[in-house]
Structures are given as structure tokens and as C-alpha cells.
Design an enzyme around this catalytic site. Structure first.
Site, PDB file in Angstrom:
ATOM      1  N   CYS A 173       0.868  -0.952  -0.149  1.00 23.87           N
ATOM      2  CA  CYS A 173      -0.121  -0.044  -0.154  1.00 23.87           C
ATOM      3  C   CYS A 173       0.857   1.220  -0.077  1.00 23.87           C
ATOM      4  O   CYS A 173       0.307   2.522  -0.105  1.00 23.87           O
ATOM      5  CB  CYS A 173      -0.928  -0.115   1.275  1.00 23.87           C
ATOM      6  SG  CYS A 173      -1.446  -1.554   1.694  1.00 23.87           S
ATOM      7  N   HIS A 215      -3.655   6.510   2.161  1.00 24.78           N
ATOM      8  CA  HIS A 215      -4.123   5.118   1.753  1.00 24.78           C
ATOM      9  C   HIS A 215      -5.428   4.859   2.330  1.00 24.78           C
ATOM     10  O   HIS A 215      -5.777   5.103   3.380  1.00 24.78           O
ATOM     11  CB  HIS A 215      -3.124   4.281   2.119  1.00 24.78           C
ATOM     12  CG  HIS A 215      -3.628   2.820   1.824  1.00 24.78           C
ATOM     13  ND1 HIS A 215      -4.002   2.102   0.632  1.00 24.78           N
ATOM     14  CD2 HIS A 215      -3.493   1.714   2.723  1.00 24.78           C
ATOM     15  CE1 HIS A 215      -4.305   0.860   0.813  1.00 24.78           C
ATOM     16  NE2 HIS A 215      -4.096   0.588   2.151  1.00 24.78           N
ATOM     17  N   ASN A 238     -10.342  -0.935  -0.637  1.00 28.91           N
ATOM     18  CA  ASN A 238      -8.973  -0.862  -0.523  1.00 28.91           C
ATOM     19  C   ASN A 238      -8.223  -1.470  -1.824  1.00 28.91           C
ATOM     20  O   ASN A 238      -8.354  -2.915  -1.656  1.00 28.91           O
ATOM     21  CB  ASN A 238      -8.368  -1.429   0.841  1.00 28.91           C
ATOM     22  CG  ASN A 238      -6.984  -1.553   1.180  1.00 28.91           C
ATOM     23  OD1 ASN A 238      -6.420  -1.144   0.155  1.00 28.91           O
ATOM     24  ND2 ASN A 238      -6.428  -1.786   2.210  1.00 28.91           N
TER      25      ASN A 238
HETATM   26  O1  LIG Z   1     -13.588  -3.128  12.807  1.00 25.44           O
HETATM   27  C1  LIG Z   1     -13.264  -4.165  12.506  1.00 25.44           C
HETATM   28  O2  LIG Z   1     -13.493  -5.335  13.207  1.00 25.44           O
HETATM   29  C2  LIG Z   1     -12.159  -4.342  11.172  1.00 25.44           C
HETATM   30  C3  LIG Z   1     -10.852  -4.374  12.011  1.00 25.44           C
HETATM   31  C4  LIG Z   1      -9.675  -4.433  11.012  1.00 25.44           C
HETATM   32  N1  LIG Z   1      -9.831  -3.854   9.883  1.00 25.44           N
HETATM   33  C5  LIG Z   1      -8.900  -3.359   9.131  1.00 25.44           C
HETATM   34  C6  LIG Z   1      -7.480  -3.384   9.709  1.00 25.44           C
HETATM   35  C7  LIG Z   1      -6.500  -3.178   8.972  1.00 25.44           C
HETATM   36  C8  LIG Z   1      -6.596  -2.305   7.971  1.00 25.44           C
HETATM   37  C9  LIG Z   1      -5.606  -1.940   6.817  1.00 25.44           C
HETATM   38  C10 LIG Z   1      -5.187  -2.472   5.728  1.00 25.44           C
HETATM   39  C11 LIG Z   1      -4.309  -2.262   4.968  1.00 25.44           C
HETATM   40  C12 LIG Z   1      -3.574  -3.187   3.675  1.00 25.44           C
HETATM   41  O3  LIG Z   1      -4.075  -2.283   2.704  1.00 25.44           O
HETATM   42  C13 LIG Z   1      -3.362  -1.139   5.189  1.00 25.44           C
HETATM   43  C14 LIG Z   1      -3.724  -0.430   6.518  1.00 25.44           C
HETATM   44  C15 LIG Z   1      -4.792  -0.813   7.492  1.00 25.44           C
HETATM   45 CL1  LIG Z   1      -4.932   0.093   8.694  1.00 25.44          CL
HETATM   46  C16 LIG Z   1      -7.992  -2.302   7.114  1.00 25.44           C
HETATM   47  N2  LIG Z   1      -9.122  -2.578   8.070  1.00 25.44           N
HETATM   48  C17 LIG Z   1     -11.277  -3.854   9.253  1.00 25.44           C
HETATM   49  C18 LIG Z   1     -12.406  -3.556  10.350  1.00 25.44           C
END
Ligand SMILES: O=C(O)C1CCN(c2ccc(-c3cc(CO)ccc3Cl)cn2)CC1
EC number: 2.3.1.180
Length: 309
Positions: free
Chosen positions: A95, A234, A264
Site C-alpha cells: 500500500c 491510503h 482498499n
Molecule cells: O472493525 C473491525 O473489526 C475490522 C478491524 C480490522 N480492519 C482493518 C484493519 C487494517 C486495515 C488496513 C489494511 C491495509 C492493507 O492495505 C493497510 C492499512 C490498514 Cl489500517 C484495514 N481494516 C477492518 C475492520
């Protein structure tokens, strides 16, 4: 593909996805590969600029979902565009790939060695996510975006940068691992092709390390926070943008967002956001504005560019 459509193929809900991530839909390629999306970006950049393909000196594609390792996706794009004088290579920084690639391309031009280059962020995440894992497959989408860089003046566009990596924490976000396998291998472990994420660990990394990186880069460029017109981060999760705005004591409206539309898209997320901000007129491309571009994710990698645009 809307969140609602996803509920037809897995146990999830629009409420869960949109409330926890801000994502409402994403685009899924049926038959187009990463090079097809990236080629369309290259064609649009040449058409918009009037530059001929033969005038391109280099093409960099930031991606973690290449058509193949060999040829690189950049090689395929180079062929498709007819950019016969361009050297071309992929850059893998997940990313942060677009930000890393922009910083590399800037040096290729600032060195005086090259004049015209294209940097594309492109990912077909739908081919590397595990569609049986509802905790990750709902987060990602397919897409591509890019920029044309030209040596038009002596004044630099990237006025400060801070690129980081921490391989020790790389285990939090992985994909496409191929294990040693030969007649001489002692044990035959299976490959791990699909994306795996420790969501909590990645989320905490972003909240802790990214604001520091942004502040450090702004300081390097003697740019006060309030002098930044827009922050293009990002597009991983809308709650991350909320936390960044709070930590940086900056109006949330300066943090552009389109993850609701695309999910994403990994290396494509920042260039798609940039392209839409230019198309809407928010970013005027008249040299009067300062923007911050920040990627963060797999590797772990992260990085910020302060750009006069
Ligand atoms: O709330 C919840 O249970 C979930 C908790 C986990 N979540 C996440 C966690 C990490 C990411 C993420 C991914 C990348 C990869 O490009 C980079 C940067 C990030 Cl911060 C995106 N979402 C979704 C909701």
C-alpha cells in the site's frame, strides 16, 4: 460489487462492512488482469498530456498482484503502449508502493538522466484475497491510477519525503509466499498464496506510526500543518482517517476519501484518489497547492511525500 451483493456469497452485512470500514462497494475484475487496468491508465495519461509513447523514458508499476513476475506488469504495459524507448519495472511495496515509486521516479528525473516517466499504482486484489475469509475479502477492490512525471522546471515537486519499512512486523500482512521446493528440499511446505491480515496489529501500526511520519515529513519541508491543502492517505479504513485527523488536529474534510466507492485497492488507492481530486477541481494543478501523500501497509511499509502541485 455492493456490500449487499457480498451478503449473497458470504455471511456478512452491509451494516458491518460500512460501519467498520466505510466501504459500501468495490470493483471486481472479471477477466481483466493488472496489466490491462494499468495499460488503460497509461493510455489516458498519454492522451491527456499529448506525449507520444515513444517519448517515455521509463514506466514503473507499483503492484502486489502482477500478471506474472516475468515479464513484469510494467513490461506488459510498455509493450501495450508501444513505449519502445522506456525501461520498465514493477515496484513491490504494497500500500506504500505508489509513494515509494513516485519518490524513485522523482530521483530518476531530478538526476537529469531522464525526462518523461509514468508511475502507475495497480492492483487486482480480487485474485489474491481469500474469498472464504469474510474478515479480509470484503475490504479490498480492484483498480489502477497513475501520474505522468516530466522535467519541466528546476523547482522540485516533491519538497520532502520520509520512506519507512519494518520487515520485523511483516508477518501482520502477507500474500503470495512460495516455499522452497526442489528435489533437495528437506520439507515440502505448502505455498501461502492468499492474503492474510492481522487486522488489529495493522490498524494499531497505522494509528501509531503514520501520524508521526506525516509530522516528521512536514517538519523536513518547513510546511506547517495548516499550509497543507489536502491529505491523500491510503484508503484502507475510514476510521483510520478519523483518527489521523484527530491526532493531527486537522479538519477531517482535508482527508480525501473514496474507499466507500472502491474499497482498499492497495497500490492504486492514492493515485485513484489523486485522479478524482484533480477531476473534481479540488486539486487545481496550478502549482498553488501543497498536498501530503501517505501510504501504509504490507511489509510493513509506510511513507509520506509533501508535494507542491
Ligand atoms: O472493525 C473491525 O473489526 C475490522 C478491524 C480490522 N480492519 C482493518 C484493519 C487494517 C486495515 C488496513 C489494511 C491495509 C492493507 O492495505 C493497510 C492499512 C490498514 Cl489500517 C484495514 N481494516 C477492518 C475492520
Amino acid at each position: 460489487m455492493t456490500n449487499e451483493a457480498l451478503t449473497k456469497i458470504m455471511d456478512t452485512s452491509d451494516e458491518w462492512i460500512s460501519s467498520r470500514t466505510g466501504i459500501r462497494q468495490r470493483h471486481i475484475s472479471v477477466d481483466e488482469n493488472t496489466s490491462d487496468l494499468a495499460t488503460k491508465v497509461g493510455q489516458q495519461l498519454l492522451a491527456k498530456s499529448g506525449l507520444q509513447a515513444e517519448e517515455l523514458d521509463f514506466i514503473i508499476v507499483a503492484t502486489i498482484s502482477p500478471d506474472s513476475n516475468m515479464p513484469s506488469t510494467a513490461n506488459i504495459v510498455q509493450a501495450n503502449l508501444g513505449a519502445i524507448n522506456a525501461f520498465s519495472f514493477d515496484l513491490t511495496a504494497a500500500c506504500s508502493g505508489f509513494v515509494y515509486s513516485l519518490a524513485v521516479a522523482d530521483k530518476l528525473i531530478a538526476s537529469g538522466a531522464y525526462k518523461n516517466g509514468i508511475v502507475i499504482g495497480a492492483d487486482v486484489m480480487s485474485k489474491i484475497v481469500d474469498w472464504t475469509d469474510r474478515s479480509t475479502s470484503v475490504l479490498f477492490g480492484d483498480g489502477a491510477g497513475g501520474v505522468l512525471l516530466q522535467a519541466l522546471s528546476e523547482t522540485p515537486s516533491i519538497i520532502a519525503e520520509s520512506l519507512k519499512a519494518d520487515g520485523k512486523r511483516g508477518v501482520c500482512l502477507t500474500s503470495n509466499r512460495t516455499q522452497p521446493s526442489s528435489p533437495f528440499s528437506t520439507h515440502n511446505l505448502s505455498d501461502e498464496l492468499y492474503l492474510k491480515m492481522d487486522g488489529r496489529a495493522v490498524f494499531d501500526f497505522a494509528v501509531r506510526d503514520v501520524p508521526k511520519n506525516i509530522l516528521e515529513t512536514l517538519e523536513k519541508s518547513d510546511t506547517p500543518l495548516e499550509a497543507v491543502d489536502y491529505f491523500l492517505l491510503h484508503q484502507a479504513n475510514t476510521r483510520i482517517l478519523d483518527k489521523m485527523a484527530r491526532k493531527l488536529k486537522t479538519d477531517r474534510s482535508k482527508f480525501l476519501a473514496n474507499m466507500q466507492e472502491y474499497g482498499n485497492t492497495t497500490a492504486a488507492s492514492i493515485p485513484i484518489l489523486l485522479s478524482e481530486a484533480v477531476a473534481s477541481g479540488s486539486i487545481k494543478l496550478d502549482g498553488s497547492q501543497k498536498i501530503v501523500l501517505t501510504g501504509f501497509g504490507g511489509g510493513l511499509t509506510w511513507g509520506t511525500l509533501v508535494v507542491k502541485i
